[in-house]
Design a protein around this motif. Structure first.
Motif, PDB file in Angstrom:
ATOM      1  N   ALA A 189       0.816  -1.215   0.000  1.00 31.77           N
ATOM      2  CA  ALA A 189       0.000   0.000   0.000  1.00 31.77           C
ATOM      3  C   ALA A 189       0.848   1.264   0.000  1.00 31.77           C
ATOM      4  O   ALA A 189       0.499   2.255  -0.654  1.00 31.77           O
ATOM      5  CB  ALA A 189      -0.935  -0.013   1.207  1.00 31.77           C
ATOM      6  N   ASN A 190       2.006   1.251   0.716  1.00 30.38           N
ATOM      7  CA  ASN A 190       2.825   2.472   0.780  1.00 30.38           C
ATOM      8  C   ASN A 190       3.428   2.819  -0.579  1.00 30.38           C
ATOM      9  O   ASN A 190       3.518   3.986  -0.960  1.00 30.38           O
ATOM     10  CB  ASN A 190       3.924   2.325   1.839  1.00 30.38           C
ATOM     11  N   ILE A 191       3.839   1.777  -1.330  1.00 29.26           N
ATOM     12  CA  ILE A 191       4.409   2.031  -2.655  1.00 29.26           C
ATOM     13  C   ILE A 191       3.317   2.503  -3.611  1.00 29.26           C
ATOM     14  O   ILE A 191       3.527   3.443  -4.395  1.00 29.26           O
ATOM     15  CB  ILE A 191       5.105   0.767  -3.194  1.00 29.26           C
ATOM     16  N   GLU A 192       2.160   1.865  -3.545  1.00 25.41           N
ATOM     17  CA  GLU A 192       1.049   2.282  -4.400  1.00 25.41           C
ATOM     18  C   GLU A 192       0.667   3.734  -4.123  1.00 25.41           C
ATOM     19  O   GLU A 192       0.403   4.513  -5.058  1.00 25.41           O
ATOM     20  CB  GLU A 192      -0.151   1.363  -4.160  1.00 25.41           C
ATOM     21  N   HIS A 193       0.678   4.117  -2.856  1.00 26.20           N
ATOM     22  CA  HIS A 193       0.362   5.504  -2.486  1.00 26.20           C
ATOM     23  C   HIS A 193       1.410   6.470  -3.045  1.00 26.20           C
ATOM     24  O   HIS A 193       1.066   7.542  -3.559  1.00 26.20           O
ATOM     25  CB  HIS A 193       0.289   5.630  -0.962  1.00 26.20           C
ATOM     26  N   GLN A 194       2.698   6.078  -2.961  1.00 19.36           N
ATOM     27  CA  GLN A 194       3.765   6.933  -3.485  1.00 19.36           C
ATOM     28  C   GLN A 194       3.599   7.162  -4.986  1.00 19.36           C
ATOM     29  O   GLN A 194       3.753   8.290  -5.478  1.00 19.36           O
ATOM     30  CB  GLN A 194       5.119   6.295  -3.204  1.00 19.36           C
ATOM     31  N   LEU A 195       3.304   6.102  -5.718  1.00 16.85           N
ATOM     32  CA  LEU A 195       3.174   6.216  -7.169  1.00 16.85           C
ATOM     33  C   LEU A 195       1.958   7.051  -7.560  1.00 16.85           C
ATOM     34  O   LEU A 195       2.028   7.879  -8.475  1.00 16.85           O
ATOM     35  CB  LEU A 195       3.091   4.823  -7.798  1.00 16.85           C
ATOM     36  N   LYS A 196       0.849   6.854  -6.849  1.00  9.79           N
ATOM     37  CA  LYS A 196      -0.346   7.650  -7.145  1.00  9.79           C
ATOM     38  C   LYS A 196      -0.119   9.120  -6.811  1.00  9.79           C
ATOM     39  O   LYS A 196      -0.579  10.007  -7.546  1.00  9.79           O
ATOM     40  CB  LYS A 196      -1.540   7.090  -6.375  1.00  9.79           C
ATOM     41  N   SER A 197       0.594   9.378  -5.717  1.00  8.60           N
ATOM     42  CA  SER A 197       0.898  10.767  -5.360  1.00  8.60           C
ATOM     43  C   SER A 197       1.792  11.413  -6.409  1.00  8.60           C
ATOM     44  O   SER A 197       1.611  12.595  -6.759  1.00  8.60           O
ATOM     45  CB  SER A 197       1.583  10.813  -3.988  1.00  8.60           C
ATOM     46  N   PHE A 198       2.766  10.647  -6.903  1.00  9.78           N
ATOM     47  CA  PHE A 198       3.648  11.154  -7.951  1.00  9.78           C
ATOM     48  C   PHE A 198       2.844  11.529  -9.193  1.00  9.78           C
ATOM     49  O   PHE A 198       3.048  12.607  -9.781  1.00  9.78           O
ATOM     50  CB  PHE A 198       4.694  10.099  -8.304  1.00  9.78           C
ATOM     51  N   GLN A 199       1.930  10.658  -9.585  1.00  9.01           N
ATOM     52  CA  GLN A 199       1.109  10.946 -10.767  1.00  9.01           C
ATOM     53  C   GLN A 199       0.253  12.188 -10.565  1.00  9.01           C
ATOM     54  O   GLN A 199       0.144  13.028 -11.462  1.00  9.01           O
ATOM     55  CB  GLN A 199       0.236   9.729 -11.091  1.00  9.01           C
ATOM     56  N   GLU A 200      -0.334  12.301  -9.388  1.00  9.68           N
ATOM     57  CA  GLU A 200      -1.184  13.461  -9.091  1.00  9.68           C
ATOM     58  C   GLU A 200      -0.366  14.748  -9.070  1.00  9.68           C
ATOM     59  O   GLU A 200      -0.801  15.781  -9.616  1.00  9.68           O
ATOM     60  CB  GLU A 200      -1.883  13.250  -7.749  1.00  9.68           C
ATOM     61  N   ASN A 201       0.821  14.693  -8.474  1.00 13.15           N
ATOM     62  CA  ASN A 201       1.664  15.891  -8.346  1.00 13.15           C
ATOM     63  C   ASN A 201       2.300  16.297  -9.669  1.00 13.15           C
ATOM     64  O   ASN A 201       2.818  17.421  -9.780  1.00 13.15           O
ATOM     65  CB  ASN A 201       2.749  15.667  -7.303  1.00 13.15           C
TER      66      ASN A 201
END
Length: 300
Positions: free
Chosen positions: A3-15
């Motif tokens: 979950a932490n890696i998935e959150h990092q990648l989604k945050s990167f895409q959003e940012n």
């Protein structure tokens, strides 16, 4: 995927949904930067980073990497690509417009030695490699437990010179199925066929446990020990059909002396291999590398 890696990648895409990159290679001439800057201005983009290099002051080759921010970029993608075509044609450009939020998909190939694989997955876990590691392929089964602990699919495909064509056919099928953008050979101890390399030009990154061009091929540490070297190095490079001759991305060294035997050199070398491969992979993901003939321009 944890979950932490998935959150990092989604945050990167959003940012980075408004962030783009433009890579250009063309004959050097006046007006290139002005034309590109004006194009971005007309589309409401703000240049965040710009790097350029010319091989020769007269009649050389010009290289440019621009990273820009552009509101509503997703809505403008097709229009920007279409409207840049006349500019590219007028300057005879090889070019690529990249939308950063579209995460690249990476496949890692590995054999028995896992130090480079471990480094890549740790960097990925910590948020320093922004990519979707879609799968790991190995001709051995040693790495399965470690890889699957990250939720990454693991494929054991036996490979040797007698069954190379069959193994590569299965590998190529997986790479197509997973829509892979980048292939990393993290100490994958098999020679790839010309057909495999041709299917992924300058998309395969290898780590060679030597400071190329010294000690190409197998057993470089033993040959380095026999030669009495004082420096141990490693090289990350793109794979071509010439063994260990592809464009060099990154290199580094560590000092050794007469007290270090071949096994000592290997242990020291592993430290260099891990960092050199990780840097090369990261720069490739960030579109910081342009290939020119058998060299690279790296805007790191």
């Amino acid at each position: 995927m944890p979950a932490n890696i998935e959150h990092q990648l989604k945050s990167f895409q959003e940012n980075n949904k408004t962030r783009g990159r433009l890579l250009i290679c063309c004959p050097d001439q006046s007006g290139i930067v002005a034309a590109v800057s004006n194009f971005l201005f007309e589309h409401g983009a703000n240049i965040m980073e710009s790097n350029q290099y010319t091989t020769d002051a007269y009649e050389g080759t010009f290289f440019l990497r621009i990273e820009f921010d552009c509101p509503h970029l997703h809505e403008k993608e097709a229009e920007m690509e279409s409207k840049f075509l006349p500019i590219a044609e007028s300057f005879n450009m090889n070019w690529k417009l990249i939308f950063v939020y579209k995460l690249k998909r990476t496949a890692i190939f590995v054999s028995k030695e896992l130090h480079c694989l471990r480094e890549l997955l740790w960097e990925w876990q910590s948020g320093d490699l922004m990519t979707d590691i879609a799968l790991v392929i190995s001709n051995h089964d040693e790495a399965r437990e470690f890889v699957e602990s990250f939720g990454i699919p693991y494929y054991h495909i036996p490979a040797n010179k007698d069954i190379r064509d069959e193994a590569e056919a299965e590998q190529l099928k997986l790479l197509k199925q997973y829509e892979i953008d980048q292939i990393v050979l993290a100490r994958y101890m098999q020679i790839l066929t010309p057909g495999f390399v041709a299917a992924h030009p300058f998309r395969i990154i290898n780590i060679h446990h030597s400071f190329l061009p010294a000690f190409v091929g197998a057993n470089p540490y033993m040959r380095a020990y026999d030669r009495g070297v004082k420096l141990i190095g490693a090289t990350s490079h793109y794979v071509t059909n010439e063994l260990d001759e592809g464009p060099i991305i990154e290199q580094d060294i560590m000092r050794v002396d007469h007290r270090d035997h071949a096994n000592d050199l290997k242990k020291i070398g592993r430290k260099v291999e891990r960092s050199v491969l990780a840097r090369g992979v990261k720069w490739d993901l960030e579109d910081r590398i342009l290939v020119h003939e058998n060299k690279t321009i790296v805007f790191n």
